[in-house]
Design a protein around this motif. Structure first.
Motif, mmCIF file in Angstrom:
data_model
loop_
_atom_site.group_PDB
_atom_site.id
_atom_site.type_symbol
_atom_site.label_atom_id
_atom_site.label_comp_id
_atom_site.label_asym_id
_atom_site.label_seq_id
_atom_site.Cartn_x
_atom_site.Cartn_y
_atom_site.Cartn_z
ATOM 1 N N LEU A 20 33.823 45.184 42.820
ATOM 2 C CA LEU A 20 33.372 43.951 43.444
ATOM 3 C C LEU A 20 34.413 43.411 44.402
ATOM 4 C CD1 LEU A 20 31.041 43.785 41.465
ATOM 5 C CD2 LEU A 20 31.699 41.432 41.002
ATOM 6 N N MET A 80 35.804 36.034 37.134
ATOM 7 C CA MET A 80 35.980 37.406 36.666
ATOM 8 C C MET A 80 34.890 38.293 37.259
ATOM 9 S SD MET A 80 34.946 37.296 32.620
ATOM 10 C CE MET A 80 33.782 36.111 31.959
ATOM 11 N N ARG A 81 35.275 39.540 37.497
ATOM 12 C CA ARG A 81 34.324 40.488 38.101
ATOM 13 C C ARG A 81 33.481 41.112 37.000
ATOM 14 N NH1 ARG A 81 37.773 42.265 42.873
ATOM 15 N NH2 ARG A 81 39.792 41.417 42.277
ATOM 16 N N THR A 82 32.177 40.972 37.112
ATOM 17 C CA THR A 82 31.297 41.565 36.105
ATOM 18 C C THR A 82 30.230 42.396 36.794
ATOM 19 O OG1 THR A 82 29.464 40.006 35.947
ATOM 20 C CG2 THR A 82 31.503 39.353 34.872
ATOM 21 N N THR A 83 29.474 43.129 35.994
ATOM 22 C CA THR A 83 28.393 43.944 36.553
ATOM 23 C C THR A 83 27.272 43.069 37.108
ATOM 24 O OG1 THR A 83 27.444 44.071 34.348
ATOM 25 C CG2 THR A 83 28.837 45.892 35.029
ATOM 26 N N ARG A 84 27.322 41.781 36.813
ATOM 27 C CA ARG A 84 26.323 40.857 37.374
ATOM 28 C C ARG A 84 26.959 39.933 38.401
ATOM 29 N NH1 ARG A 84 22.067 40.842 33.322
ATOM 30 N NH2 ARG A 84 22.049 43.029 32.798
ATOM 31 N N GLY A 85 28.021 40.396 39.019
ATOM 32 C CA GLY A 85 28.664 39.564 40.019
ATOM 33 C C GLY A 85 29.800 38.750 39.427
ATOM 34 N N LEU A 86 30.268 37.736 40.167
ATOM 35 C CA LEU A 86 31.420 36.960 39.713
ATOM 36 C C LEU A 86 30.982 35.866 38.736
ATOM 37 C CD1 LEU A 86 33.466 36.528 43.004
ATOM 38 C CD2 LEU A 86 33.661 38.283 41.238
ATOM 39 N N ARG A 87 31.792 35.668 37.703
ATOM 40 C CA ARG A 87 31.527 34.610 36.726
ATOM 41 C C ARG A 87 32.729 33.695 36.649
ATOM 42 N NH1 ARG A 87 27.077 35.545 33.169
ATOM 43 N NH2 ARG A 87 25.498 35.883 34.754
ATOM 44 N N LEU A 138 28.772 42.456 31.797
ATOM 45 C CA LEU A 138 29.891 43.265 31.319
ATOM 46 C C LEU A 138 30.984 43.154 32.381
ATOM 47 C CD1 LEU A 138 30.095 45.166 28.853
ATOM 48 C CD2 LEU A 138 29.310 47.013 30.323
ATOM 49 N N LEU A 139 32.234 43.124 31.951
ATOM 50 C CA LEU A 139 33.305 43.152 32.936
ATOM 51 C C LEU A 139 33.194 44.443 33.733
ATOM 52 C CD1 LEU A 139 36.554 42.022 31.111
ATOM 53 C CD2 LEU A 139 35.364 40.825 32.929
ATOM 54 N N SER A 140 33.406 44.354 35.030
ATOM 55 C CA SER A 140 33.299 45.544 35.879
ATOM 56 C C SER A 140 34.226 46.655 35.404
ATOM 57 C CB SER A 140 33.654 45.185 37.315
ATOM 58 O OG SER A 140 32.737 44.249 37.805
ATOM 59 N N PHE A 200 28.693 47.887 40.907
ATOM 60 C CA PHE A 200 29.066 47.359 39.582
ATOM 61 C C PHE A 200 30.560 47.304 39.319
ATOM 62 C CE2 PHE A 200 24.879 49.442 39.000
ATOM 63 C CZ PHE A 200 24.144 48.291 38.735
ATOM 64 N N GLY A 244 30.691 39.726 45.676
ATOM 65 C CA GLY A 244 30.595 39.188 44.329
ATOM 66 C C GLY A 244 29.951 37.820 44.307
ATOM 67 N N LEU A 285 26.151 37.994 44.745
ATOM 68 C CA LEU A 285 25.440 38.396 43.538
ATOM 69 C C LEU A 285 25.413 37.258 42.535
ATOM 70 C CD1 LEU A 285 26.742 42.009 42.992
ATOM 71 C CD2 LEU A 285 24.382 41.317 43.334
#
Lengths: 510, 331
Positions: B314, A298-305, B2-4, B311, B319, B322
């Motif tokens: 991505l 999933m795309r997050t503000t901290r990159g992919l998770r 947080l989800l983008s 943010f 992605g 990061l």
């Protein structure tokens, strides 16, 4: 199929003498002019709180005594408070076909539906048995197909089921769990028998209302609730999360689950946000996810998770455009490849709809017998399969007495209620059956049971159904009670939220 | 984390609310100013369209910038993406898609805000109550800000809210200084002109800055007005103030201690802030106010793009980079 059920079950009830409302004195001599004393049982239906003589049933006695202590004004006041709370909590559903963003409050009725603990334990065992058997059935259908080879379920029926997913043939999901979450619809007919109406093994919704209704009840009607030994439902989100995480592929890090929603315009969007919130997992849309290097992210503000489990609330068809419908904007391209590699779990598994087909439904008693060597605990509604010549002939001859349902729809779409249909509608339906018999089944019209419901300044009987939720992982968990939907219009048996339905809290007494 | 998509919705929800508020403020002041409309103020309406940056779309569909047209264009025109109606509708749509993040009181207020604007758009004689309507819009925006502050955890979603609010506000304040300053004082280096105090006051008012300006500087002088709206350290609508606090939120989002930022958006906001940090207004005027603000505008746009890239949007390859960075830090 034997004699039509509608006659056998209902006739006995209808032949009973009409009770005289004025002569029915109930157990409580001090009731005076209180609302409950003026309640008249609908004699055609089974009332969940009162027997035919108008006496409170044992499980409801204590509640009714407490209710009796409230004045009309106070009761009305509490009902109003409940409605205000509902509004403030923002418990809404979306109505399709209206101006964008139309959200409505789903009416809540303060009087609960009360279920006796002994009766419930039978229902619970019945549901567990049913889901266990259906899960084995789905697994068998997509793999060895013993049940077809042994001639229990006709091959033709499975081959022609529109919910059969060829993409799943030869696949076994983690733990062998296919239908992690099901919402089985139960109704009680006039003679008191509880029937399974539908199994809902795909993406059943409504559980958020069960939890909210309970919360609402505790807030607005604490004195009725206190000390009643009502089985708790509040642990459902925890159990759901446990069920979801239990099927995660083995990883070093703690597994991550997400809830996949079609988005804010889906009618169940409120429930999606509610459950995600309650479980503390991310509420994602297809565009939040992507497949890369053989995993789901999933795309997050901290990159992919990385994502390990997807609790999807979108249909099979929209899950993955590479695998199912090409035009789907709701799913994730490549998701099914990751799934088949065992690198992500999907709940419910794609393809469970095959056991939801209404013609397959007719075989559930045999399915239970076949896999578990047990007699079914819960009754099936007698079902005429229109692709069977004898059944079809019977259906066409008795169309105006029957309920005709399309085999592959859910949510009450495309149903013909014979007794209320016009002759044109009946003729159209007969044509439809003849031209595509596999698409239809027919059942006798059941008379749903009633529960006293606040209607204006009076209490009146209104028809209800019940949807308990069943979780299937390593073990099977049945939520005590479930969602009681109530048809608020007098005489109506349509409980759907979009058509004048409301809901009630459901109490299973321990 | 947080989800983008969620971060983006929160960011834009706040930008749109702030934008609606600013448009209402501009409109309100201009209405007030032109009530005793004489010959000389006839051209007063066109600058309003410049301030929101939509002159092209306006000219194509309305032609002359008369009071009635401009008012409708800025308040209710659904085809104008920056009309109050469009902004509030989009803010609500963004909030609706992230309801699990938005606190209930905030959602309810935003919903009410939307109903207010929608109701006004359909009201027959709204032209007679522009001031009242604008007042309600400002109040709704302030209520939302208060609710954001007091009902939302001051974590990552909150910082994205602030980032959206402050970047939008910096943009709008700088625009209004640019447009109005030029109209009021075509040649800022000229001295000794008689000032049109009413219109200078209205410039300050359109940033809700008149009273605070008076307390800080007293009499109205053009270079002090510019100083106040661009460089003041304490006034919450000055460009400098917005940038300082936007930077704080951006730092909180990337979680690094001050001075350790290396991300493109961090770099950009640092430069932007330095531009307005302890610079004497005289230097700016010497170089040209318009040129100075133009540069700020360009950099604000770049900052917005950088935030989006970093943010919200991505792409798979960036992605993963990061993500692996993040994982190597945490494990």
């Amino acid at each position: 199929m034997g004699s039509p059920y509608a006659q056998s079950a209902l006739a006995t009830r209808l032949n009973e003498p009409e009770p005289q409302p004025t002569s029915q004195r109930r157990d409580f001599s001090d009731w005076g002019t209180m609302t409950i004393a003026a309640y008249e049982v609908n004699v055609r239906a089974f009332d969940e709180m009162f027997d035919e003589a108008g006496h409170p049933r044992a499980a409801s006695r204590q509640f009714l005594q407490r209710l009796d202590r409230l004045s009309d004004t106070e009761l009305r006041q509490r009902q109003k408070t409940a409605e205000v709370n509902l509004h403030n909590l923002g418990i809404t559903f979306t109505v399709y076909g209206h101006e964008q963003g139309t959200e409505r409050i789903w009416p809540f009725d303060l009087l609960p539906r009360i279920i006796d603990g002994t009766e419930w334990s039978r229902v619970e065992r019945g549901l567990e048995q049913r889901v266990r058997a259906l899960n084995l059935f789905i697994d068998d259908i997509y793999n060895e197909q013993h049940i077809i080879r042994d001639g229990v379920v006709p091959r033709e029926l499975i081959l022609t089921a529109r919910t059969m997913r060829q993409q799943m043939v030869g696949f076994r999901p983690p733990q062998g769990a296919w239908c992690h979450i099901s919402g089985v619809d139960l109704v009680r007919d006039g003679d008191g028998t509880i029937y399974v109406l539908e199994d809902n093994l795909r993406c059943p919704s409504g559980v958020s209302y069960v939890l909210e209704n309970r919360e609402l009840m505790k807030r607005t009607f604490p004195q009725a609730f206190e000390g009643m030994r009502v089985a708790p439902v509040e642990d459902y989100p925890e159990r759901l999360l446990e069920t979801l995480l239990a099927c995660a592929p083995a990883t070093d890090a703690p597994p991550v689950a997400v809830l996949l929603t079609p988005g804010a315009y889906n009618s169940a969007y409120f429930e999606h946000t509610f459950l995600a919130h309650q479980m503390g997992i991310e509420l994602v849309q297809g565009s939040d996810l992507l497949v890369q290097d053989g995993y789901l992210w999933m795309r997050t503000t901290r990159g992919l998770r990385r994502v390990d489990v997807v609790y999807r609330r979108i249909d099979d068809d929209f899950l993955d455009p590479n695998c199912f419908r090409k035009d789907s904007m709701l799913g994730v391209a490549g998701l099914m490849d990751v799934y088949r590699q065992g690198r992500v779990a999907i709940a419910n598994a794609p393809g469970t709809g095959v056991a939801d087909d209404k013609a397959v439904y007719a075989y559930v008693p045999q399915i239970i017998q076949y896999y578990l060597q047990q007699d079914p605990i819960l009754a099936n509604v007698p079902t005429y399969i229109c692709s069977d010549p004898d059944d079809r002939r019977y259906v066409l001859e008795h169309l105006s007495d029957l309920v005709v349902k399309p085999t592959n729809e859910s949510g009450g779409y495309g149903i013909l209620m014979g007794p209320q249909a016009s002759s044109d509608e009946l003729a159209l339906c007969a044509e439809a059956i003849k031209s595509n018999p596999r698409n239809y089944i027919a059942q006798p019209l059941l008379c749903l049971s009633t529960v006293p419901t606040i209607v204006g300044d009076t209490l009146q009987p209104r028809h209800v159904d019940l949807r308990p939720f069943v979780l299937c992982g390593k073990e099977i968990y049945v939520m005590p009670g479930g969602l009681t939907r109530v048809a608020l219009r007098e005489g109506s048996m349509v409980v759907n939220s979009s058509q004048g339905g409301g809901s009630k809290d459901t109490w299973v007494l321990q | 984390m947080l989800l983008s998509r969620v971060a983006e919705s929160i960011y834009w929800m706040n930008r749109y609310i702030e934008r609606a508020e600013n448009v209402a403020r501009f409109l309100d002041v201009n209405h007030n100013l032109t009530l005793g409309d004489g010959e000389g103020l006839g051209r007063q309406w066109a600058p309003l369209v410049y301030t929101t940056g939509d002159e092209k779309s306006f000219q194509e569909r309305y032609g002359d910038a008369e009071k009635k047209q401009v008012t409708h264009f800025l308040m209710f025109d659904k085809e104008n993406p920056n009309s109050i109606f469009s902004c509030v509708a989009k803010a609500r749509e963004n909030a609706r898609s992230v309801r699990e993040i938005v606190p209930m009181p905030l959602w309810e207020q935003l919903n009410r805000f939307y109903l207010l604007v929608r109701g006004a758009a359909n009201a027959a004689n709204i032209a007679d109550s522009v001031a009242e309507f604008c007042e309600q819009v400002k109040l709704a925006s302030h209520t939302l800000l208060g609710l954001t502050y007091s009902t939302m955890s001051h974590g990552e979603p909150w910082h994205f809210s602030m980032l959206g609010r402050l970047i939008e506000r910096a943009d709008k304040t700088s625009r209004i200084v640019d447009v109005q300053y030029y109209l009021l004082l075509p040649n800022p280096r000229e001295v000794g002109l008689t000032l049109d105090i009413v219109r200078w006051s209205s410039l300050l008012k359109s940033a809700s800055a008149l009273e605070m300006y008076r307390r800080t500087h007293g009499r109205i002088e053009p270079h002090k007005v510019a100083d106040f709206l661009i460089l003041d350290r304490f006034f919450p609508r000055s460009v400098h103030f917005c940038l300082v606090h936007a930077q704080e939120s951006l730092r909180a989002i990337v979680d690094g201690p001050p001075g350790t930022q290396i991300s493109p958006s961090g770099e950009l906001i640092e430069q932007l802030r330095l531009n307005t940090d302890r610079v004497p207004i005289e230097n700016i005027i010497q170089r040209g106010i318009h040129e100075f603000i133009d540069e700020i505008q360009v950099r604000l746009n770049r900052l917005g793009d950088a935030i989006t890239a970093e943010f919200f949007a991505l792409t798979p390859s960036t992605g993963t980079d990061l993500s692996s960075q993040q994982q190597s830090i945490t494990t």
